[in-house]
Design a protein around this motif. Structure first.
Motif, PDB file in Angstrom:
ATOM      1  N   GLU A   1       0.827  -1.202   0.000  1.00 35.94           N
ATOM      2  CA  GLU A   1       0.000   0.000   0.000  1.00 35.94           C
ATOM      3  C   GLU A   1       0.864   1.255   0.000  1.00 35.94           C
ATOM      4  OE1 GLU A   1      -2.883  -0.069   3.128  1.00 35.94           O
ATOM      5  OE2 GLU A   1      -3.662  -2.047   2.561  1.00 35.94           O
ATOM      6  N   ARG A   2       1.967   1.240   0.747  1.00 36.47           N
ATOM      7  CA  ARG A   2       2.850   2.405   0.729  1.00 36.47           C
ATOM      8  C   ARG A   2       3.514   2.549  -0.632  1.00 36.47           C
ATOM      9  NH1 ARG A   2       7.893   3.128   4.837  1.00 36.47           N
ATOM     10  NH2 ARG A   2       8.710   1.364   3.667  1.00 36.47           N
ATOM     11  N   PHE A   3       3.938   1.436  -1.226  1.00 34.90           N
ATOM     12  CA  PHE A   3       4.549   1.500  -2.550  1.00 34.90           C
ATOM     13  C   PHE A   3       3.577   2.086  -3.572  1.00 34.90           C
ATOM     14  CE2 PHE A   3       4.921  -0.576  -6.711  1.00 34.90           C
ATOM     15  CZ  PHE A   3       6.157  -0.094  -7.118  1.00 34.90           C
ATOM     16  N   THR A   4       2.326   1.660  -3.518  1.00 28.82           N
ATOM     17  CA  THR A   4       1.328   2.157  -4.464  1.00 28.82           C
ATOM     18  C   THR A   4       1.072   3.642  -4.252  1.00 28.82           C
ATOM     19  OG1 THR A   4       0.288  -0.024  -4.454  1.00 28.82           O
ATOM     20  CG2 THR A   4      -1.012   1.792  -5.333  1.00 28.82           C
ATOM     21  N   GLN A   5       0.990   4.056  -2.984  1.00 29.92           N
ATOM     22  CA  GLN A   5       0.720   5.473  -2.704  1.00 29.92           C
ATOM     23  C   GLN A   5       1.867   6.367  -3.167  1.00 29.92           C
ATOM     24  OE1 GLN A   5       2.153   7.320   0.561  1.00 29.92           O
ATOM     25  NE2 GLN A   5       1.675   8.975  -0.850  1.00 29.92           N
ATOM     26  N   MET A   6       3.102   5.871  -3.110  1.00 33.28           N
ATOM     27  CA  MET A   6       4.250   6.679  -3.496  1.00 33.28           C
ATOM     28  C   MET A   6       4.550   6.612  -4.991  1.00 33.28           C
ATOM     29  SD  MET A   6       6.871   5.970  -0.288  1.00 33.28           S
ATOM     30  CE  MET A   6       8.063   7.172  -0.864  1.00 33.28           C
ATOM     31  N   THR A   7       3.815   5.799  -5.731  1.00 34.77           N
ATOM     32  CA  THR A   7       4.022   5.716  -7.180  1.00 34.77           C
ATOM     33  C   THR A   7       3.479   6.963  -7.860  1.00 34.77           C
ATOM     34  OG1 THR A   7       3.915   3.294  -7.151  1.00 34.77           O
ATOM     35  CG2 THR A   7       3.526   4.393  -9.256  1.00 34.77           C
ATOM     36  N   ASN A   8       4.316   7.614  -8.656  1.00 34.83           N
ATOM     37  CA  ASN A   8       3.917   8.817  -9.393  1.00 34.83           C
ATOM     38  C   ASN A   8       3.431   8.398 -10.771  1.00 34.83           C
ATOM     39  OD1 ASN A   8       3.669  11.279 -10.675  1.00 34.83           O
ATOM     40  ND2 ASN A   8       5.508  12.141  -9.746  1.00 34.83           N
ATOM     41  N   TRP A   9       2.121   8.459 -10.957  1.00 36.84           N
ATOM     42  CA  TRP A   9       1.517   7.961 -12.192  1.00 36.84           C
ATOM     43  C   TRP A   9       1.638   8.950 -13.354  1.00 36.84           C
ATOM     44  CZ3 TRP A   9       0.722   3.029 -11.550  1.00 36.84           C
ATOM     45  CH2 TRP A   9       0.427   2.542 -10.267  1.00 36.84           C
ATOM     46  N   ASP A  10       2.357  10.066 -13.156  1.00 36.30           N
ATOM     47  CA  ASP A  10       2.568  11.023 -14.245  1.00 36.30           C
ATOM     48  C   ASP A  10       3.671  10.576 -15.198  1.00 36.30           C
ATOM     49  OD1 ASP A  10       0.600  12.731 -13.367  1.00 36.30           O
ATOM     50  OD2 ASP A  10       1.956  13.885 -12.092  1.00 36.30           O
ATOM     51  N   TYR A  11       4.359   9.489 -14.857  1.00 33.27           N
ATOM     52  CA  TYR A  11       5.464   9.024 -15.685  1.00 33.27           C
ATOM     53  C   TYR A  11       5.206   7.592 -16.123  1.00 33.27           C
ATOM     54  CZ  TYR A  11       7.713  13.173 -13.859  1.00 33.27           C
ATOM     55  OH  TYR A  11       7.992  14.470 -13.534  1.00 33.27           O
ATOM     56  N   PHE A  12       5.476   7.343 -17.406  1.00 34.72           N
ATOM     57  CA  PHE A  12       5.193   6.030 -17.970  1.00 34.72           C
ATOM     58  C   PHE A  12       6.044   4.942 -17.327  1.00 34.72           C
ATOM     59  CE2 PHE A  12       6.253   2.851 -21.306  1.00 34.72           C
ATOM     60  CZ  PHE A  12       5.020   2.219 -21.324  1.00 34.72           C
ATOM     61  N   GLU A  13       7.271   5.273 -16.965  1.00 34.29           N
ATOM     62  CA  GLU A  13       8.119   4.257 -16.332  1.00 34.29           C
ATOM     63  C   GLU A  13       7.526   3.764 -15.014  1.00 34.29           C
ATOM     64  OE1 GLU A  13      12.269   4.581 -15.920  1.00 34.29           O
ATOM     65  OE2 GLU A  13      12.581   5.617 -17.825  1.00 34.29           O
ATOM     66  N   SER A  14       6.710   4.586 -14.366  1.00 34.10           N
ATOM     67  CA  SER A  14       6.072   4.151 -13.119  1.00 34.10           C
ATOM     68  C   SER A  14       5.107   3.006 -13.382  1.00 34.10           C
ATOM     69  CB  SER A  14       5.330   5.327 -12.480  1.00 34.10           C
ATOM     70  OG  SER A  14       6.219   6.349 -12.104  1.00 34.10           O
ATOM     71  N   TYR A  15       4.421   3.038 -14.532  1.00 34.40           N
ATOM     72  CA  TYR A  15       3.515   1.945 -14.885  1.00 34.40           C
ATOM     73  C   TYR A  15       4.290   0.645 -15.025  1.00 34.40           C
ATOM     74  CZ  TYR A  15      -0.530   4.957 -15.769  1.00 34.40           C
ATOM     75  OH  TYR A  15      -1.586   5.820 -15.639  1.00 34.40           O
ATOM     76  N   LYS A  16       5.410   0.705 -15.743  1.00 39.07           N
ATOM     77  CA  LYS A  16       6.203  -0.500 -15.950  1.00 39.07           C
ATOM     78  C   LYS A  16       6.777  -1.020 -14.633  1.00 39.07           C
ATOM     79  CE  LYS A  16       8.896  -0.460 -19.543  1.00 39.07           C
ATOM     80  NZ  LYS A  16       9.965  -0.066 -20.493  1.00 39.07           N
ATOM     81  N   ARG A  17       7.237  -0.097 -13.794  1.00 38.78           N
ATOM     82  CA  ARG A  17       7.794  -0.498 -12.499  1.00 38.78           C
ATOM     83  C   ARG A  17       6.724  -1.112 -11.614  1.00 38.78           C
ATOM     84  NH1 ARG A  17       8.837   3.127  -7.711  1.00 38.78           N
ATOM     85  NH2 ARG A  17      10.322   2.042  -6.366  1.00 38.78           N
ATOM     86  N   PHE A  18       5.531  -0.546 -11.630  1.00 40.74           N
ATOM     87  CA  PHE A  18       4.433  -1.080 -10.823  1.00 40.74           C
ATOM     88  C   PHE A  18       4.093  -2.508 -11.248  1.00 40.74           C
ATOM     89  CE2 PHE A  18      -0.169  -1.529  -9.910  1.00 40.74           C
ATOM     90  CZ  PHE A  18      -0.131  -1.355  -8.541  1.00 40.74           C
ATOM     91  N   GLY A  19       4.054  -2.753 -12.564  1.00 40.34           N
ATOM     92  CA  GLY A  19       3.760  -4.101 -13.049  1.00 40.34           C
ATOM     93  C   GLY A  19       4.823  -5.102 -12.646  1.00 40.34           C
ATOM     94  N   ARG A  20       6.097  -4.683 -12.698  1.00 40.61           N
ATOM     95  CA  ARG A  20       7.186  -5.589 -12.301  1.00 40.61           C
ATOM     96  C   ARG A  20       7.096  -5.945 -10.819  1.00 40.61           C
ATOM     97  NH1 ARG A  20      10.336  -1.976 -15.464  1.00 40.61           N
ATOM     98  NH2 ARG A  20      11.158  -1.038 -13.548  1.00 40.61           N
TER      99      ARG A  20
END
Length: 457
Positions: free
Chosen positions: A373-392
Motif C-alpha cells: 500500500e505504501r509502494f502504491t501510494q508513493m508511485t507517481n503515475w505522471d510518468y510512464f516508467e512508473s507503470y512499468k515499475r508497478f507491473g514488475r
C-alpha cells in the motif's frame, strides 16, 4: 464545574516531499544525466511533558495538530528540506491513546519527557536515484509518503506522591494548605474544590508532592458527582491519606462507602498504602468519635492519626508516617509500568512487500498489505516508467499469481490502498502506454514524461 483532564485531538505527521525529475543541462556538458533530487522527510510529532502545565484546558480550542510536510526535491541533485517536527506540550501524568483501538501510544510521567508518537513520511526519490547501467536517463520519480494520522484521546492523571481523599467538606483542602504553600479554595460548603490541587511538602530534606482530590460521593464509581473525573487521579498517587470528618455522625459509614467506591473503580487502589487522618479533633464530640475509630483501625492494623487541619494538632505525626510509607515503596520508574505500543515508526517500516492478503468482495479484489500500500501510494503515475515499475513489482511480489488464483479476470477492479485500477493480463509496453496516455488525457494539466515513449521492448 468542569475539570479539564480529558481531551480528544487530531494528530498528523508531515507528508514526505515528492522526488524530482530533472536533467543536468550546462554549457559544454553534453549528456549531463539525471539530477533530480529526493524529497524531504516529513516532520515527526512528539509529545513533550511541560511541568508548568496542570490541565488539558488548552486543547479545547486547538484540536488539529499537524507537523510540517517535507519539501519537494530540486534539480542538481538537491534534496528537499525536511519538515519541522511538531512538539505537543502536555502536563506530566498524561496518557495518550488511539481513539479507535484504545491502545496506549504514550504515557508521560515525568517533566521534560519527550516521546515520538508519529514519524514523518518518507521523501520520494528523484530520478537520479533510479539511474542504472541499463537506464542512464530514467524519467521516473516517487511521490512523498503520506504522514500517518489518528485521533488521540488524552487523559490526565496527576502525578503525585500522596493523594488526599475523602467525602466533600472533610477538610482535605485545609490539610493541604496547612502542610504546604498551596492555597486551595476553602469554604464551609461541599464541593468547594472542583479541580485537583497540588502542593509540595518538604520534610527532612525530602520533597513530597501532595494532591488534593475533590470530594467523592457514594456512587462515584458509576459517575455520580463527577466521580470518574476525580477517581482517575487517585491511580497516579503512591500513598493515600483518607481524611475523615469526625464531626459528622455518619463518619463510620462514610469511610466504608469511599473504600467501596475505590474498589469498584479499580481494585488496585485498595493495594496502595493508606493512612487515615481522623480530622476535626478540635471539636469535643469529634474527638470522641475519632478515638473510637482509632481503636477500630488499630485493631485492624490500619495506620491512623487524630489530627486537626485547622490547629495543626497531630499533623506532624501524620507527615512522618506518610514519609515512612513513601520510603518503603519501590522507585517511581518501577511503579507505573504500562503496556505501551511501539511508537516513532512508519506504518510499513520493516514490512515486506510480499506480506499481503487478498479479499474477494462483490465490488472488487482488495489487496491489503502495509508495504504494498505504501509502494502504491508513493508511485507517481505522471510518468510512464512508473507503470512499468508497478507491473514488475506486482509480478515479483507474487500478487499477480495470487490475483489469478483468486479468480481475477480481464476488467475486474483491483484496489490497493486508495488506488483502484482494472485488471489486465496484457503487460506489453504498448498496452501499458495506451493506458498511460488515456490517464494523461483524462487528468487535468499538461502531459509529463512523454518525450520519447514508449521504449522499444
Amino acid at each position: 464545574m468542569r475539570c479539564f483532564d480529558t481531551a480528544k485531538i487530531y494528530v498528523k505527521a508531515g507528508d514526505g516531499g515528492d522526488g524530482q525529475v530533472a536533467f543536468r543541462r550546462e554549457k559544454f556538458v553534453p549528456q549531463g544525466g539525471p539530477s533530480g533530487g529526493n524529497g524531504g522527510i516529513g516532520g515527526a510529532v512528539y509529545i513533550v511533558a511541560d511541568k508548568n502545565m496542570n490541565s488539558l484546558d488548552g486543547f479545547r480550542k486547538k484540536v488539529h495538530h499537524r507537523a510540517e510536510a517535507g519539501k519537494r526535491g530540486l534539480g542538481s541533485k538537491c534534496a528537499g528540506r525536511n519538515g519541522r517536527d511538531l512538539e505537543i506540550l502536555v502536563p506530566p501524568g498524561t496518557i495518550i491513546r488511539d481513539s479507535r483501538s484504545k491502545t496506549i501510544i504514550a504515557e508521560i510521567t515525568k517533566a521534560e519527557q519527550r516521546v515520538m508518537v508519529l514519524a514523518g513520511g518518507r521523501g520520494g526519490r528523484g530520478n537520479a536515484s533510479f539511474k542504472t547501467a541499463k537506464n542512464k536517463a530514467p524519467m521516473i520519480a516517487e511521490l512523498g509518503e503520506k504522514g500517518r494520522e489518528f485521533w488521540a484521546e488524552m487523559e490526565l492523571k496527576l502525578v503525585a506522591d500522596v493523594g488526599i481523599i475523602g467525602i466533600p467538606n472533610a477538610g482535605k483542602s485545609t490539610l493541604l494548605a496547612s502542610v504546604s504553600a498551596a492555597k486551595p479554595k476553602i469554604a464551609d460548603y461541599p464541593f468547594t474544590t472542583i479541580v485537583p490541587n497540588l502542593g509540595v511538602v518538604e520534610r527532612d530534606y525530602e520533597r513530597m508532592v501532595f494532591a488534593d482530590i475533590p470530594g467523592l460521593l457514594e456512587g462515584a464509581s458509576e459517575g455520580i458527582g463527577l466521580g470518574f473525573e476525580f477517581l482517575r487521579h487517585t491511580k497516579r498517587t503512591r500513598v493515600l491519606i483518607h481524611v475523615i470528618d469526625c464531626a459528622s455522625e455518619t463518619c463510620f459509614e462514610a469511610y466504608d462507602a469511599i473504600r467501596t467506591e475505590l474498589e469498584l473503580f479499580d481494585e488496585a487502589l485498595l493495594e496502595k498504602p493508606e493512612i487515615v487522618a481522623l480530622n476535626k479533633v478540635d471539636d469535643i464530640e469529634a474527638t470522641e468519635r475519632a478515638l473510637q475509630m482509632k481503636e477500630k483501625f488499630d485493631a485492624e492494623g490500619i495506620s491512623s492519626h487524630c489530627v486537626s487541619a485547622v490547629t495543626g494538632e497531630g499533623v506532624e505525626e501524620l507527615l512522618a508516617d506518610v514519609q515512612a510509607a513513601l520510603r518503603a515503596l519501590p522507585p517511581v520508574e518501577d511503579a507505573w509500568a504500562a503496556d505501551i505500543a511501539e511508537t516513532g515508526v512508519r506504518a510499513a517500516d520493516g514490512k515486506s512487500i510480499e506480506d499481503f492478503t487478498i479479499d474477494d468482495t462483490p465490488y472488487a479484489f482488495v489487496v491489503a498489505g502495509e508495504a504494498i500500500e505504501r509502494f502504491t501510494q508513493m508511485t507517481n503515475w505522471d510518468y510512464f516508467e512508473s507503470y512499468k515499475r508497478f507491473g514488475r513489482v506486482l509480478e515479483m511480489a507474487g500478487i499477480d499469481a495470487a490475483l489469478n488464483a483468486a479468480g481475477a479476470g480481464e476488467g475486474d477492479r483491483i484496489i490497493i490502498g486508495d488506488f483502484e485500477f482494472e485488471w489486465s493480463k496484457d503487460r506489453r509496453d504498448r498496452t501499458l502506454y495506451e493506458s498511460f496516455r488515456q490517464r494523461v488525457a483524462d487528468a487535468p494539466g499538461g502531459q509529463r514524461g512523454s518525450r520519447h515513449w514508449p521504449h522499444a521492448s
